[in-house]
Design a protein around this motif. Structure first.
Motif, PDB file in Angstrom:
ATOM      1  N   ALA A   1       0.816  -1.216   0.000  1.00 40.65           N
ATOM      2  CA  ALA A   1       0.000   0.000   0.000  1.00 40.65           C
ATOM      3  C   ALA A   1       0.847   1.263   0.000  1.00 40.65           C
ATOM      4  O   ALA A   1       0.535   2.216  -0.722  1.00 40.65           O
ATOM      5  CB  ALA A   1      -0.948   0.002   1.199  1.00 40.65           C
ATOM      6  N   ILE A   2       1.928   1.291   0.784  1.00 43.01           N
ATOM      7  CA  ILE A   2       2.699   2.535   0.870  1.00 43.01           C
ATOM      8  C   ILE A   2       3.408   2.867  -0.439  1.00 43.01           C
ATOM      9  O   ILE A   2       3.795   4.006  -0.645  1.00 43.01           O
ATOM     10  CB  ILE A   2       3.691   2.533   2.055  1.00 43.01           C
ATOM     11  N   GLY A   3       3.521   1.908  -1.328  1.00 43.53           N
ATOM     12  CA  GLY A   3       4.105   2.171  -2.642  1.00 43.53           C
ATOM     13  C   GLY A   3       3.081   2.407  -3.728  1.00 43.53           C
ATOM     14  O   GLY A   3       3.441   2.670  -4.877  1.00 43.53           O
ATOM     15  N   HIS A   4       1.782   2.317  -3.358  1.00 38.42           N
ATOM     16  CA  HIS A   4       0.749   2.422  -4.394  1.00 38.42           C
ATOM     17  C   HIS A   4      -0.353   3.438  -4.103  1.00 38.42           C
ATOM     18  O   HIS A   4      -1.260   3.604  -4.917  1.00 38.42           O
ATOM     19  CB  HIS A   4       0.121   1.038  -4.634  1.00 38.42           C
TER      20      HIS A   4
ATOM     21  N   SER B   1       7.055  -7.372  -5.644  1.00 38.82           N
ATOM     22  CA  SER B   1       7.849  -7.029  -4.465  1.00 38.82           C
ATOM     23  C   SER B   1       7.691  -5.551  -4.121  1.00 38.82           C
ATOM     24  O   SER B   1       8.061  -4.683  -4.914  1.00 38.82           O
ATOM     25  CB  SER B   1       9.328  -7.340  -4.725  1.00 38.82           C
ATOM     26  N   PRO B   2       7.152  -5.241  -2.931  1.00 37.18           N
ATOM     27  CA  PRO B   2       6.905  -3.843  -2.563  1.00 37.18           C
ATOM     28  C   PRO B   2       8.119  -2.930  -2.647  1.00 37.18           C
ATOM     29  O   PRO B   2       7.983  -1.761  -3.002  1.00 37.18           O
ATOM     30  CB  PRO B   2       6.416  -3.949  -1.112  1.00 37.18           C
ATOM     31  N   VAL B   3       9.302  -3.418  -2.363  1.00 38.04           N
ATOM     32  CA  VAL B   3      10.478  -2.543  -2.332  1.00 38.04           C
ATOM     33  C   VAL B   3      10.785  -1.929  -3.695  1.00 38.04           C
ATOM     34  O   VAL B   3      11.368  -0.846  -3.773  1.00 38.04           O
ATOM     35  CB  VAL B   3      11.703  -3.283  -1.738  1.00 38.04           C
ATOM     36  N   TYR B   4      10.358  -2.559  -4.764  1.00 31.13           N
ATOM     37  CA  TYR B   4      10.614  -2.018  -6.099  1.00 31.13           C
ATOM     38  C   TYR B   4       9.701  -0.840  -6.433  1.00 31.13           C
ATOM     39  O   TYR B   4       9.839  -0.217  -7.486  1.00 31.13           O
ATOM     40  CB  TYR B   4      10.519  -3.108  -7.156  1.00 31.13           C
ATOM     41  N   PHE B   5       8.773  -0.525  -5.532  1.00 32.78           N
ATOM     42  CA  PHE B   5       7.899   0.632  -5.697  1.00 32.78           C
ATOM     43  C   PHE B   5       8.258   1.725  -4.690  1.00 32.78           C
ATOM     44  O   PHE B   5       7.477   2.635  -4.435  1.00 32.78           O
ATOM     45  CB  PHE B   5       6.431   0.199  -5.569  1.00 32.78           C
ATOM     46  N   ALA B   6       9.464   1.638  -4.123  1.00 34.45           N
ATOM     47  CA  ALA B   6       9.911   2.586  -3.105  1.00 34.45           C
ATOM     48  C   ALA B   6       9.966   4.020  -3.631  1.00 34.45           C
ATOM     49  O   ALA B   6       9.875   4.960  -2.846  1.00 34.45           O
ATOM     50  CB  ALA B   6      11.277   2.175  -2.555  1.00 34.45           C
ATOM     51  N   GLY B   7      10.085   4.194  -4.909  1.00 32.52           N
ATOM     52  CA  GLY B   7      10.063   5.541  -5.479  1.00 32.52           C
ATOM     53  C   GLY B   7       8.778   6.288  -5.165  1.00 32.52           C
ATOM     54  O   GLY B   7       8.736   7.518  -5.220  1.00 32.52           O
ATOM     55  N   ASN B   8       7.733   5.552  -4.794  1.00 31.23           N
ATOM     56  CA  ASN B   8       6.442   6.153  -4.447  1.00 31.23           C
ATOM     57  C   ASN B   8       6.231   6.274  -2.940  1.00 31.23           C
ATOM     58  O   ASN B   8       5.192   6.757  -2.509  1.00 31.23           O
ATOM     59  CB  ASN B   8       5.293   5.316  -5.027  1.00 31.23           C
ATOM     60  N   PHE B   9       7.173   5.819  -2.120  1.00 30.54           N
ATOM     61  CA  PHE B   9       6.996   5.847  -0.662  1.00 30.54           C
ATOM     62  C   PHE B   9       6.943   7.287  -0.165  1.00 30.54           C
ATOM     63  O   PHE B   9       7.867   8.066  -0.401  1.00 30.54           O
ATOM     64  CB  PHE B   9       8.145   5.125   0.052  1.00 30.54           C
ATOM     65  N   ARG B  10       5.867   7.634   0.547  1.00 27.50           N
ATOM     66  CA  ARG B  10       5.727   8.942   1.181  1.00 27.50           C
ATOM     67  C   ARG B  10       5.055   8.834   2.545  1.00 27.50           C
ATOM     68  O   ARG B  10       5.119   9.768   3.344  1.00 27.50           O
ATOM     69  CB  ARG B  10       4.907   9.877   0.293  1.00 27.50           C
ATOM     70  N   THR B  11       4.373   7.751   2.797  1.00 29.32           N
ATOM     71  CA  THR B  11       3.593   7.562   4.012  1.00 29.32           C
ATOM     72  C   THR B  11       4.507   7.336   5.216  1.00 29.32           C
ATOM     73  O   THR B  11       5.354   6.440   5.180  1.00 29.32           O
ATOM     74  CB  THR B  11       2.655   6.348   3.857  1.00 29.32           C
ATOM     75  N   PRO B  12       4.352   8.115   6.290  1.00 33.01           N
ATOM     76  CA  PRO B  12       5.115   7.844   7.509  1.00 33.01           C
ATOM     77  C   PRO B  12       4.869   6.393   7.953  1.00 33.01           C
ATOM     78  O   PRO B  12       3.718   5.961   8.067  1.00 33.01           O
ATOM     79  CB  PRO B  12       4.547   8.836   8.517  1.00 33.01           C
ATOM     80  N   THR B  13       5.953   5.652   8.162  1.00 32.44           N
ATOM     81  CA  THR B  13       5.834   4.208   8.339  1.00 32.44           C
ATOM     82  C   THR B  13       6.690   3.711   9.497  1.00 32.44           C
ATOM     83  O   THR B  13       7.885   3.990   9.561  1.00 32.44           O
ATOM     84  CB  THR B  13       6.261   3.476   7.053  1.00 32.44           C
ATOM     85  N   LEU B  14       6.067   2.944  10.373  1.00 36.12           N
ATOM     86  CA  LEU B  14       6.768   2.192  11.410  1.00 36.12           C
ATOM     87  C   LEU B  14       6.958   0.778  10.879  1.00 36.12           C
ATOM     88  O   LEU B  14       5.989   0.146  10.447  1.00 36.12           O
ATOM     89  CB  LEU B  14       5.956   2.148  12.702  1.00 36.12           C
ATOM     90  N   VAL B  15       8.193   0.300  10.896  1.00 37.85           N
ATOM     91  CA  VAL B  15       8.497  -1.063  10.454  1.00 37.85           C
ATOM     92  C   VAL B  15       8.812  -1.876  11.698  1.00 37.85           C
ATOM     93  O   VAL B  15       9.691  -1.504  12.483  1.00 37.85           O
ATOM     94  CB  VAL B  15       9.694  -1.082   9.482  1.00 37.85           C
ATOM     95  N   ILE B  16       8.096  -2.975  11.880  1.00 41.91           N
ATOM     96  CA  ILE B  16       8.334  -3.864  13.013  1.00 41.91           C
ATOM     97  C   ILE B  16       8.974  -5.137  12.477  1.00 41.91           C
ATOM     98  O   ILE B  16       8.440  -5.786  11.584  1.00 41.91           O
ATOM     99  CB  ILE B  16       7.029  -4.161  13.771  1.00 41.91           C
ATOM    100  N   ALA B  17      10.148  -5.450  13.046  1.00 43.17           N
ATOM    101  CA  ALA B  17      10.952  -6.565  12.554  1.00 43.17           C
ATOM    102  C   ALA B  17      11.093  -7.642  13.613  1.00 43.17           C
ATOM    103  O   ALA B  17      11.143  -7.357  14.811  1.00 43.17           O
ATOM    104  CB  ALA B  17      12.344  -6.064  12.167  1.00 43.17           C
ATOM    105  N   GLY B  18      11.200  -8.868  13.139  1.00 43.87           N
ATOM    106  CA  GLY B  18      11.541  -9.975  14.010  1.00 43.87           C
ATOM    107  C   GLY B  18      13.044  -9.995  14.223  1.00 43.87           C
ATOM    108  O   GLY B  18      13.778  -9.084  13.813  1.00 43.87           O
ATOM    109  N   ASP B  19      13.519 -11.045  14.851  1.00 41.98           N
ATOM    110  CA  ASP B  19      14.942 -11.164  15.174  1.00 41.98           C
ATOM    111  C   ASP B  19      15.808 -11.134  13.912  1.00 41.98           C
ATOM    112  O   ASP B  19      16.696 -10.313  13.780  1.00 41.98           O
ATOM    113  CB  ASP B  19      15.167 -12.461  15.963  1.00 41.98           C
ATOM    114  N   ALA B  20      15.549 -12.026  13.000  1.00 39.73           N
ATOM    115  CA  ALA B  20      16.231 -12.041  11.699  1.00 39.73           C
ATOM    116  C   ALA B  20      15.154 -11.763  10.659  1.00 39.73           C
ATOM    117  O   ALA B  20      14.347 -12.630  10.349  1.00 39.73           O
ATOM    118  CB  ALA B  20      16.884 -13.386  11.446  1.00 39.73           C
ATOM    119  N   ASP B  21      15.111 -10.552  10.170  1.00 43.85           N
ATOM    120  CA  ASP B  21      13.990 -10.124   9.329  1.00 43.85           C
ATOM    121  C   ASP B  21      14.503  -9.282   8.154  1.00 43.85           C
ATOM    122  O   ASP B  21      14.415  -8.053   8.171  1.00 43.85           O
ATOM    123  CB  ASP B  21      13.008  -9.325  10.184  1.00 43.85           C
TER     124      ASP B  21
END
Length: 155
Positions: A39-42, A91-111
């Protein structure tokens, strides 16, 4: 099915709920895994996002997953070198050029997916933060995750 396959339906559902008065469009946020990352890339309609334990790049996901060969066959229908466009397209990361939304990323131990997504957000200078949790989903970690999410959304 991939997030992009259902994304238009999701947004039509959001529009319907807004029209019914159930959602304040000025406070619209999204939380989830792969779909939230997608969503954050679209769209710029969300004022905040929380992306949890996501897949940012399908190549990374299949390469790091214990069942990577199965995932490649089941989800992509091919190995990355046989159909690289399929991996990029979903893959969402390939749409990073469109990222504008303030985003909290929650990661696991190895993520690695969370790390990739956070890297892209930072590179794009998007207001973002990364919260790393330990390896197991203990009750204390669930509380920490909810606390981080609520804190982010209250900002």
């Amino acid at each position: 099915r991939f997030p992009g396959d259902d994304f238009d339906d999701l947004m039509r559902g959001v529009d319907h709920l807004i029209a019914q008065g159930y959602i304040d469009p000025a406070r619209l946020a999204i939380s989830g895994g792969l779909l939230a990352a997608w969503a954050i890339g679209h769209t710029d309609r969300f004022h905040a996002a929380v992306v949890r334990h996501t897949i940012a790049d399908w190549l990374t996901d299949v390469a790091h997953a214990p069942d990577g060969l199965h995932r490649a066959a089941a989800w992509m229908g091919a190995m990355p070198w046989d159909d690289p466009d399929q991996y990029v397209k979903h893959s969402p990361v390939y749409f990073a050029g469109n990222f504008r939304t303030p985003t909290l990323v929650i990661a696991g131990d190895a993520d690695p997916g969370a790390e990739e997504l956070f890297f892209a957000l930072q590179a794009r200078k998007v207001d973002s933060a990364l919260v790393r949790l330990g390896p197991a989903a203990r009750p204390s970690q669930v509380i920490l995750e909810w606390d981080a999410m609520l804190g982010w959304l209250e900002k």
